[in-house]
Design a protein around this motif. Structure first.
Motif, PDB file in Angstrom:
ATOM      1  N   ARG A 276     -18.945   9.533  10.174  1.00  0.00           N
ATOM      2  CA  ARG A 276     -18.516   8.150  10.350  1.00  0.00           C
ATOM      3  C   ARG A 276     -19.634   7.169  10.013  1.00  0.00           C
ATOM      4  NH1 ARG A 276     -16.626   7.675  16.326  1.00  0.00           N
ATOM      5  NH2 ARG A 276     -18.793   8.386  16.533  1.00  0.00           N
ATOM      6  N   ALA A 277     -20.882   7.547  10.340  1.00  0.00           N
ATOM      7  CA  ALA A 277     -22.011   6.663  10.052  1.00  0.00           C
ATOM      8  C   ALA A 277     -22.218   6.484   8.557  1.00  0.00           C
ATOM      9  CB  ALA A 277     -23.275   7.219  10.702  1.00  0.00           C
ATOM     10  N   LEU A 278     -21.904   7.515   7.756  1.00  0.00           N
ATOM     11  CA  LEU A 278     -22.066   7.415   6.305  1.00  0.00           C
ATOM     12  C   LEU A 278     -20.916   6.655   5.657  1.00  0.00           C
ATOM     13  CD1 LEU A 278     -23.346  11.021   5.466  1.00  0.00           C
ATOM     14  CD2 LEU A 278     -24.687   8.965   5.863  1.00  0.00           C
ATOM     15  N   LEU A 279     -19.750   6.666   6.285  1.00  0.00           N
ATOM     16  CA  LEU A 279     -18.593   5.974   5.706  1.00  0.00           C
ATOM     17  C   LEU A 279     -18.488   4.527   6.173  1.00  0.00           C
ATOM     18  CD1 LEU A 279     -15.823   8.724   5.951  1.00  0.00           C
ATOM     19  CD2 LEU A 279     -17.314   8.187   4.021  1.00  0.00           C
ATOM     20  N   ALA A 280     -19.187   4.189   7.258  1.00  0.00           N
ATOM     21  CA  ALA A 280     -19.084   2.831   7.798  1.00  0.00           C
ATOM     22  C   ALA A 280     -19.468   1.749   6.794  1.00  0.00           C
ATOM     23  CB  ALA A 280     -19.942   2.717   9.064  1.00  0.00           C
ATOM     24  N   PRO A 281     -20.510   1.931   5.964  1.00  0.00           N
ATOM     25  CA  PRO A 281     -20.857   0.867   5.004  1.00  0.00           C
ATOM     26  C   PRO A 281     -19.772   0.562   3.982  1.00  0.00           C
ATOM     27  CG  PRO A 281     -22.705   2.381   5.302  1.00  0.00           C
ATOM     28  CD  PRO A 281     -21.528   2.999   5.970  1.00  0.00           C
ATOM     29  N   PHE A 282     -18.798   1.452   3.812  1.00  0.00           N
ATOM     30  CA  PHE A 282     -17.745   1.195   2.828  1.00  0.00           C
ATOM     31  C   PHE A 282     -16.722   0.179   3.337  1.00  0.00           C
ATOM     32  CE2 PHE A 282     -18.754   5.722   1.447  1.00  0.00           C
ATOM     33  CZ  PHE A 282     -19.512   5.313   0.361  1.00  0.00           C
ATOM     34  N   ALA A 283     -16.664  -0.010   4.641  1.00  0.00           N
ATOM     35  CA  ALA A 283     -15.688  -0.947   5.201  1.00  0.00           C
ATOM     36  C   ALA A 283     -16.021  -2.368   4.753  1.00  0.00           C
ATOM     37  CB  ALA A 283     -15.689  -0.855   6.718  1.00  0.00           C
ATOM     38  N   ALA A 284     -15.022  -3.089   4.304  1.00  0.00           N
ATOM     39  CA  ALA A 284     -15.225  -4.455   3.813  1.00  0.00           C
ATOM     40  C   ALA A 284     -13.939  -5.236   4.016  1.00  0.00           C
ATOM     41  CB  ALA A 284     -15.632  -4.440   2.334  1.00  0.00           C
ATOM     42  N   ALA A 285     -13.915  -6.454   3.460  1.00  0.00           N
ATOM     43  CA  ALA A 285     -12.751  -7.317   3.654  1.00  0.00           C
ATOM     44  C   ALA A 285     -11.483  -6.672   3.110  1.00  0.00           C
ATOM     45  CB  ALA A 285     -12.992  -8.660   2.991  1.00  0.00           C
ATOM     46  N   ARG A 286     -11.588  -5.978   1.999  1.00  0.00           N
ATOM     47  CA  ARG A 286     -10.401  -5.403   1.381  1.00  0.00           C
ATOM     48  C   ARG A 286     -10.403  -3.879   1.477  1.00  0.00           C
ATOM     49  NH1 ARG A 286      -7.872  -9.515  -0.659  1.00  0.00           N
ATOM     50  NH2 ARG A 286      -6.235  -8.170  -1.464  1.00  0.00           N
ATOM     51  N   VAL A 287     -11.323  -3.300   2.292  1.00  0.00           N
ATOM     52  CA  VAL A 287     -11.375  -1.847   2.508  1.00  0.00           C
ATOM     53  C   VAL A 287     -11.321  -1.602   4.016  1.00  0.00           C
ATOM     54  CG1 VAL A 287     -12.675   0.275   2.209  1.00  0.00           C
ATOM     55  CG2 VAL A 287     -12.733  -1.483   0.419  1.00  0.00           C
ATOM     56  N   SER A 288     -10.263  -0.955   4.475  1.00  0.00           N
ATOM     57  CA  SER A 288     -10.095  -0.663   5.897  1.00  0.00           C
ATOM     58  C   SER A 288     -10.492   0.786   6.165  1.00  0.00           C
ATOM     59  CB  SER A 288      -8.644  -0.879   6.323  1.00  0.00           C
ATOM     60  OG  SER A 288      -8.254  -2.233   6.088  1.00  0.00           O
ATOM     61  N   LEU A 289     -11.221   1.005   7.267  1.00  0.00           N
ATOM     62  CA  LEU A 289     -11.689   2.338   7.642  1.00  0.00           C
ATOM     63  C   LEU A 289     -11.083   2.717   8.977  1.00  0.00           C
ATOM     64  CD1 LEU A 289     -13.516   4.825   7.303  1.00  0.00           C
ATOM     65  CD2 LEU A 289     -15.365   3.495   8.364  1.00  0.00           C
ATOM     66  N   ALA A 327      -7.785  -1.183  -0.188  1.00  0.00           N
ATOM     67  CA  ALA A 327      -7.984   0.253  -0.050  1.00  0.00           C
ATOM     68  C   ALA A 327      -8.088   0.610   1.418  1.00  0.00           C
ATOM     69  CB  ALA A 327      -9.246   0.699  -0.799  1.00  0.00           C
ATOM     70  N   TRP A 328      -7.674   1.825   1.753  1.00  0.00           N
ATOM     71  CA  TRP A 328      -7.710   2.314   3.124  1.00  0.00           C
ATOM     72  C   TRP A 328      -8.378   3.681   3.127  1.00  0.00           C
ATOM     73  CZ3 TRP A 328      -3.723  -0.216   0.874  1.00  0.00           C
ATOM     74  CH2 TRP A 328      -3.253  -1.381   1.508  1.00  0.00           C
ATOM     75  N   ILE A 329      -9.292   3.872   4.062  1.00  0.00           N
ATOM     76  CA  ILE A 329      -9.979   5.158   4.234  1.00  0.00           C
ATOM     77  C   ILE A 329      -9.562   5.716   5.588  1.00  0.00           C
ATOM     78  CG2 ILE A 329     -12.187   6.347   4.326  1.00  0.00           C
ATOM     79  CD1 ILE A 329     -13.432   4.012   2.846  1.00  0.00           C
ATOM     80  N   LEU A 330      -9.038   6.926   5.583  1.00  0.00           N
ATOM     81  CA  LEU A 330      -8.601   7.587   6.810  1.00  0.00           C
ATOM     82  C   LEU A 330      -9.390   8.880   6.976  1.00  0.00           C
ATOM     83  CD1 LEU A 330      -6.706   7.975   9.252  1.00  0.00           C
ATOM     84  CD2 LEU A 330      -5.088   9.088   7.670  1.00  0.00           C
TER      85      LEU A 330
END
Length: 410
Positions: A276-289, A327-330
């Motif tokens: 989760r710590a490595l994927l957290a930086p990908f979250a942005a206005a148009r990217v939901s994690l 984009a959505w990351i699950l």
């Protein structure tokens, strides 16, 4: 940090040389034992005693010579064969004629076969045939006539030595083939890793410069055009780079060498990290994690590669779905593995477009995503319907990820 070169050494001959050294010692003791049990039947026993003294000293002193092909020189082989032939020809002087006519053993007995086998291991079946022929001639001269038992022993040594020599030649050819195959595999894996790194960095920047230059125009358009040309050239290079020529050890007794370039060990520990710590930086206005509430532990190397594959999937969303795409990351932590799904609401991918892109050297999906997951023992499935977006499902089995992490650390 500089990479290091790991050397893997392969040799199927080394056990044969060790077996030969043991054979020479055992057959020397056997020949001396035969003489001791038949001492009273010898007409000149002191001749035999002198020969056995030379044979024992020679056998024990030359054990390092039969340790490998490099130390077993041609001069040594010639001298060793001379010791065997001398013992055969001295037999009529030391032993009685009745024992020789009755099929009695020669002074060196089966120790002679060790000398012939050394020729076979050193030079193959041709050298073995020459040495066994010399031994056959000496046996016939010692016996005086081609008796049945003498011919039988001669043929046995001849066939056995030639067969072993042929097997050694086949083993050497197999070693060279295996060394070449392993080096090609290592070079291919290294090229794929470099292709992923280049795609994630340099190629993305060049593509962005090309697009922005075309929009701005003027000198920026020329700069963009040059960036586009360099992108094409670099894609061609990383998708079909040259493989190095196989390098084989100069000391063939040491076996074939395979040199594998590997990355240095990470300075920090090899414990698990939270994905989760490595994927957290990908979250942005148009990217939901969306992630579990508990940590998602993975070996450092596996977690880093999985996160890089997610980043490559998001790069594809930005490049092909447009700046307004979402984009959505699950992240799902299942009992048997980790599943990360990247979905977007873009226009989707036309059928056959991925194969066409791979043929053009665009390795974003083939290497940066599927290649990474394949190396981890997992899989990457891409589902896309034109007009309905694209979904990339990344699966990493936990057992395979742990094994891969340990292997990379080693």
């Amino acid at each position: 940090m500089a990479r290091r070169e790991r050397v893997m050494r392969m040799s199927v001959e080394l056990p044969l040389w060790r077996a030969l050294a043991g054979y020479r010692v055992l057959t020397m003791l056997y020949a001396v034992g035969l003489f001791a049990t038949a001492y009273d039947h010898f007409v000149r026993p002191w001749t035999a005693v002198g020969y056995y003294a030379v044979l024992c000293v020679w056998t024990l002193a030359t054990l390092p010579r039969v340790a490998s092909e490099a130390s077993c020189t041609r001069r040594f082989l010639a001298a060793d064969l001379a010791v065997a032939l001398t013992g055969i020809l001295l037999t009529p002087l030391a032993d009685s004629h009745e024992r020789i006519a009755g099929g009695g053993p020669t002074l060196p007995s089966i120790w002679t076969a060790g000398s012939v086998l050394a020729f076979a291991l050193k030079g193959g079946w041709r050298w073995a045939a020459a040495a066994s022929t010399a031994v056959a001639a000496a046996n016939l001269a010692e016996r005086g006539s081609p008796a049945r038992d003498t011919v039988h022993n001669v043929i046995l040594v001849w066939v056995a030595s030639i067969a072993i020599g042929y097997v050694v030649e086949v083993a050497r050819a197999s070693e060279r083939t295996l060394a070449r195959a392993l080096e090609i595999e290592a070079a291919t894996r290294e090229r794929e890793r470099l292709a992923r790194d280049i795609h994630d960095g340099v190629l993305q920047v060049l593509a962005m410069v090309q697009r922005r230059g075309a929009v701005i125009g003027g000198e920026a358009a020329d700069l963009g055009r040059l960036a586009g040309e360099q992108e094409v050239a670099l894609r061609t290079l990383v998708s079909g780079g040259l493989l190095p020529v196989s390098r084989v050890s100069e000391d063939t007794a040491a076996g074939a060498l395979v040199r594998v370039v590997e990355e240095p060990d990470e300075p920090d520990d090899d414990g698990p990290v939270d994905l989760r710590a490595l994927l957290a930086p990908f979250a942005a206005a148009r990217v939901s994690l969306a992630e579990p509430g508990a940590p998602v532990p993975l070996p450092r190397v596996a977690a880093r590669e999985l996160a890089a594959a997610v980043g490559a999937a998001l790069d594809n969303v930005r490049a092909h779905a447009g700046p307004d795409a979402r984009a959505w990351i699950l992240v799902e932590d299942e009992p048997d593995g980790i599943v990360v799904t990247v979905r977007d609401d873009g226009p989707g991918i036309c059928e056959g477009r991925l194969a066409q892109a791979e043929g053009e050297g665009r390795l974003g999906v083939a290497q940066s995503i599927r290649g990474r997951l394949r190396d981890l023992g997992g899989s990457a499935e891409l589902i896309s319907v034109p007009g309905q977006g694209t979904e990339v499902e990344l699966k990493v089995p936990k057992g395979a990820a742990r094994a891969r992490g340990k292997a990379d650390k080693r």
